[in-house]
Design a protein around this motif. Sequence first.
Motif, PDB file in Angstrom:
ATOM      1  N   HIS A 178      -5.590  12.368   2.380  1.00  0.00           N
ATOM      2  CA  HIS A 178      -4.870  11.253   1.757  1.00  0.00           C
ATOM      3  C   HIS A 178      -5.397  11.148   0.333  1.00  0.00           C
ATOM      4  O   HIS A 178      -6.345  10.422   0.051  1.00  0.00           O
ATOM      5  CB  HIS A 178      -5.116   9.967   2.556  1.00  0.00           C
TER       6      HIS A 178
ATOM      7  N   ASP B  48      -1.883   0.097   3.536  1.00  0.00           N
ATOM      8  CA  ASP B  48      -1.397   1.464   3.704  1.00  0.00           C
ATOM      9  C   ASP B  48      -0.743   1.596   5.077  1.00  0.00           C
ATOM     10  O   ASP B  48      -1.216   1.027   6.062  1.00  0.00           O
ATOM     11  CB  ASP B  48      -2.540   2.477   3.626  1.00  0.00           C
TER      12      ASP B  48
ATOM     13  N   GLY C 109       0.823  -1.207   0.000  1.00  0.00           N
ATOM     14  CA  GLY C 109       0.000   0.000   0.000  1.00  0.00           C
ATOM     15  C   GLY C 109       0.855   1.255   0.000  1.00  0.00           C
ATOM     16  O   GLY C 109       2.071   1.213  -0.161  1.00  0.00           O
TER      17      GLY C 109
ATOM     18  N   GLY D 141      -8.563   7.520   0.090  1.00  0.00           N
ATOM     19  CA  GLY D 141      -8.926   6.811   1.304  1.00  0.00           C
ATOM     20  C   GLY D 141      -7.847   5.839   1.716  1.00  0.00           C
ATOM     21  O   GLY D 141      -6.883   5.599   1.004  1.00  0.00           O
ATOM     22  N   VAL D 142      -8.027   5.265   2.878  1.00  0.00           N
ATOM     23  CA  VAL D 142      -7.061   4.321   3.430  1.00  0.00           C
ATOM     24  C   VAL D 142      -7.557   2.913   3.166  1.00  0.00           C
ATOM     25  O   VAL D 142      -8.725   2.603   3.391  1.00  0.00           O
ATOM     26  CB  VAL D 142      -6.891   4.564   4.952  1.00  0.00           C
ATOM     27  N   VAL D 143      -6.653   2.061   2.671  1.00  0.00           N
ATOM     28  CA  VAL D 143      -7.018   0.671   2.384  1.00  0.00           C
ATOM     29  C   VAL D 143      -5.974  -0.256   2.994  1.00  0.00           C
ATOM     30  O   VAL D 143      -4.923   0.196   3.470  1.00  0.00           O
ATOM     31  CB  VAL D 143      -7.133   0.413   0.864  1.00  0.00           C
ATOM     32  N   GLY D 144      -6.251  -1.548   2.958  1.00  0.00           N
ATOM     33  CA  GLY D 144      -5.331  -2.539   3.489  1.00  0.00           C
ATOM     34  C   GLY D 144      -3.949  -2.397   2.883  1.00  0.00           C
ATOM     35  O   GLY D 144      -3.806  -2.224   1.681  1.00  0.00           O
TER      36      GLY D 144
END
Length: 88
Positions: A61, A70, A15, A65-68
């Motif tokens: 960000h 990151d 990520g 968005g924030v994902v697995g």
Amino acid sequence: MSTLAEPSLPVAQPGWEARLRLRFAPGATHTRLIREDAFGPLTVQKPFYPENPVCHVYLLHPPGGVVGGDVLDIDVLLGNGTNALVTT
């Protein structure tokens, strides 16, 4: 007789990696963001003051968005007598 192969799993992609260091200090009338060090896709929207003397800061960000996978490292230092709201 045939055997079924195990389904292969997708290879995990690393990520985004980002670091953000924020420093706040007291000002004459409100808390001020005095330093911002950033690495990677993590940044701060311009500080604003809807409720003086509190400094409001939005973290952005941009990749969506924030994902697995990151890794976001955020360090905030508040000086004596400061007030800040840090949010996403």
